[in-house]
Write a protein that holds these residues in place. Structure first.
Motif, short mmCIF file in Angstrom:
data_model
loop_
_atom_site.label_atom_id
_atom_site.label_comp_id
_atom_site.label_asym_id
_atom_site.label_seq_id
_atom_site.Cartn_x
_atom_site.Cartn_y
_atom_site.Cartn_z
N SER A 1 6.99 0.86 6.22
CA SER A 1 6.39 -0.07 5.26
C SER A 1 4.88 0.11 5.21
N GLU A 2 4.27 0.21 6.37
CA GLU A 2 2.82 0.38 6.41
C GLU A 2 2.39 1.72 5.84
N LEU A 3 3.12 2.79 6.17
CA LEU A 3 2.77 4.12 5.67
C LEU A 3 2.90 4.21 4.15
N VAL A 4 3.98 3.64 3.61
CA VAL A 4 4.18 3.69 2.16
C VAL A 4 3.18 2.78 1.45
N THR A 5 2.89 1.63 2.02
CA THR A 5 1.88 0.75 1.42
C THR A 5 0.54 1.47 1.32
N ASN A 6 0.15 2.15 2.39
CA ASN A 6 -1.11 2.91 2.36
C ASN A 6 -1.04 4.03 1.33
N ALA A 7 0.10 4.72 1.25
CA ALA A 7 0.24 5.82 0.29
C ALA A 7 0.10 5.31 -1.14
N VAL A 8 0.75 4.21 -1.45
CA VAL A 8 0.65 3.63 -2.80
C VAL A 8 -0.79 3.21 -3.07
N ARG A 9 -1.41 2.58 -2.10
CA ARG A 9 -2.78 2.09 -2.27
C ARG A 9 -3.77 3.24 -2.53
N TYR A 10 -3.67 4.30 -1.75
CA TYR A 10 -4.66 5.38 -1.87
C TYR A 10 -4.29 6.43 -2.91
N ALA A 11 -3.02 6.50 -3.28
CA ALA A 11 -2.62 7.47 -4.32
C ALA A 11 -3.21 7.09 -5.67
N MET A 12 -3.53 5.83 -5.87
CA MET A 12 -4.08 5.42 -7.17
C MET A 12 -5.46 6.04 -7.41
N TYR A 13 -6.12 6.49 -6.37
CA TYR A 13 -7.43 7.11 -6.52
C TYR A 13 -7.34 8.63 -6.67
N SER A 14 -6.13 9.17 -6.59
CA SER A 14 -5.94 10.62 -6.68
C SER A 14 -5.84 11.05 -8.14
N ARG A 15 -6.36 12.20 -8.39
CA ARG A 15 -6.24 12.77 -9.74
C ARG A 15 -4.91 13.51 -9.84
N GLY A 16 -4.36 13.53 -11.03
CA GLY A 16 -3.13 14.29 -11.25
C GLY A 16 -1.90 13.58 -10.74
N ARG A 17 -1.08 14.30 -10.01
CA ARG A 17 0.23 13.77 -9.59
C ARG A 17 0.09 12.57 -8.66
N SER B 1 15.05 13.13 2.98
CA SER B 1 13.82 12.86 2.24
C SER B 1 14.15 12.07 1.00
N CYS B 2 13.16 11.35 0.53
CA CYS B 2 13.34 10.47 -0.62
C CYS B 2 12.05 10.42 -1.41
N PRO B 3 12.07 10.90 -2.66
CA PRO B 3 10.88 10.74 -3.49
C PRO B 3 10.75 9.26 -3.87
N LEU B 4 9.55 8.78 -3.88
CA LEU B 4 9.30 7.36 -4.18
C LEU B 4 8.34 7.26 -5.36
N PRO B 5 8.63 6.36 -6.29
CA PRO B 5 7.70 6.18 -7.40
C PRO B 5 6.42 5.50 -6.92
N PHE B 6 5.41 5.66 -7.69
CA PHE B 6 4.10 5.07 -7.39
C PHE B 6 4.12 3.61 -7.83
N GLN B 7 4.77 2.77 -7.03
CA GLN B 7 4.83 1.34 -7.33
C GLN B 7 5.13 0.57 -6.06
N ALA B 8 4.82 -0.72 -6.11
CA ALA B 8 4.91 -1.56 -4.91
C ALA B 8 6.33 -1.66 -4.36
N ASP B 9 7.36 -1.67 -5.21
CA ASP B 9 8.71 -1.83 -4.68
C ASP B 9 9.23 -0.57 -3.98
N SER B 10 8.44 0.49 -3.96
CA SER B 10 8.79 1.67 -3.17
C SER B 10 8.83 1.35 -1.69
N VAL B 11 8.09 0.33 -1.28
CA VAL B 11 8.07 -0.06 0.13
C VAL B 11 9.47 -0.52 0.56
N LYS B 12 10.11 -1.34 -0.26
CA LYS B 12 11.47 -1.80 0.06
C LYS B 12 12.45 -0.63 0.06
#
Length: 158
Positions: free
Chosen positions: A71-87, A33-44
């Motif tokens: 790549s597609e899953l992380v792109t979607n996660a970054v895109r939709y996480a911006m609408y989440s409250r909190g973490r 497992s790998c935690p990824l920051p909420f940013q576009a370069d997390s895809v790479k």
């Protein structure tokens, strides 16, 4: 390749018995497992982790397809996480359950992933179509802590 529906069901049953929340928070055998920051370069980063993990498991032949799907899953996660409250944490999980590899991306959004009719002219909207095309199957599970894990299953030759 002939699909083995029982082996696929067994793999998915394991993830549901153990639970994605537990898989994401503890070291389990045959998982990475790998935690990824909420940013576009997390895809790479996610692509690199996926390829290196599959090589370490002796499955380099899955590298390109799995990296595309992740790549597609992380792109979607970054895109939709911006609408989440909190973490806003995103976590990549790879799990080997022979003869399968499961890729999952957890994000804080409770929004159900919904495939769109692919528009091949548009620059977006094809992500889940690509995931469906390159993986054996895909789906999502809600997390007890909130959010969801979107996963894709690959069958290995080994």
């Amino acid at each position: 390749m002939v699909e083995d529906p029982l082996a696929t069901a067994d793999c998915l049953q394991i993830t549901r018995e153990v639970g994605f929340d537990r898989l994401l928070s503890t070291d389990q055998p045959n998982t990475a497992s790998c935690p990824l920051p909420f940013q576009a370069d997390s895809v790479k980063t996610a692509r690199d982790v996926t390829r290196s993990t599959l090589r370490a498991w002796g499955l380099p032949e899955l590298g390109d397809d799995a990296a595309l799907v992740v790549s597609e899953l992380v792109t979607n996660a970054v895109r939709y996480a911006m609408y989440s409250r909190g973490r806003r944490e995103i976590t990549l999980l790879l799990m080997r359950v022979t003869p399968h590899v499961l890729l999952a991306v957890a994000d804080p959004s409770d929004e159900e992933p919904r495939p769109k009719e692919p528009d091949f002219v548009s620059e977006n909207g094809r992500g889940l179509y690509i995931v469906e095309t390159y993986s054996q199957c895909w789906g999502w599970d809600p997390l007890a802590r909130g959010g969801k894990a979107v996963w894709a299953l690959f069958r290995t030759e080994a």
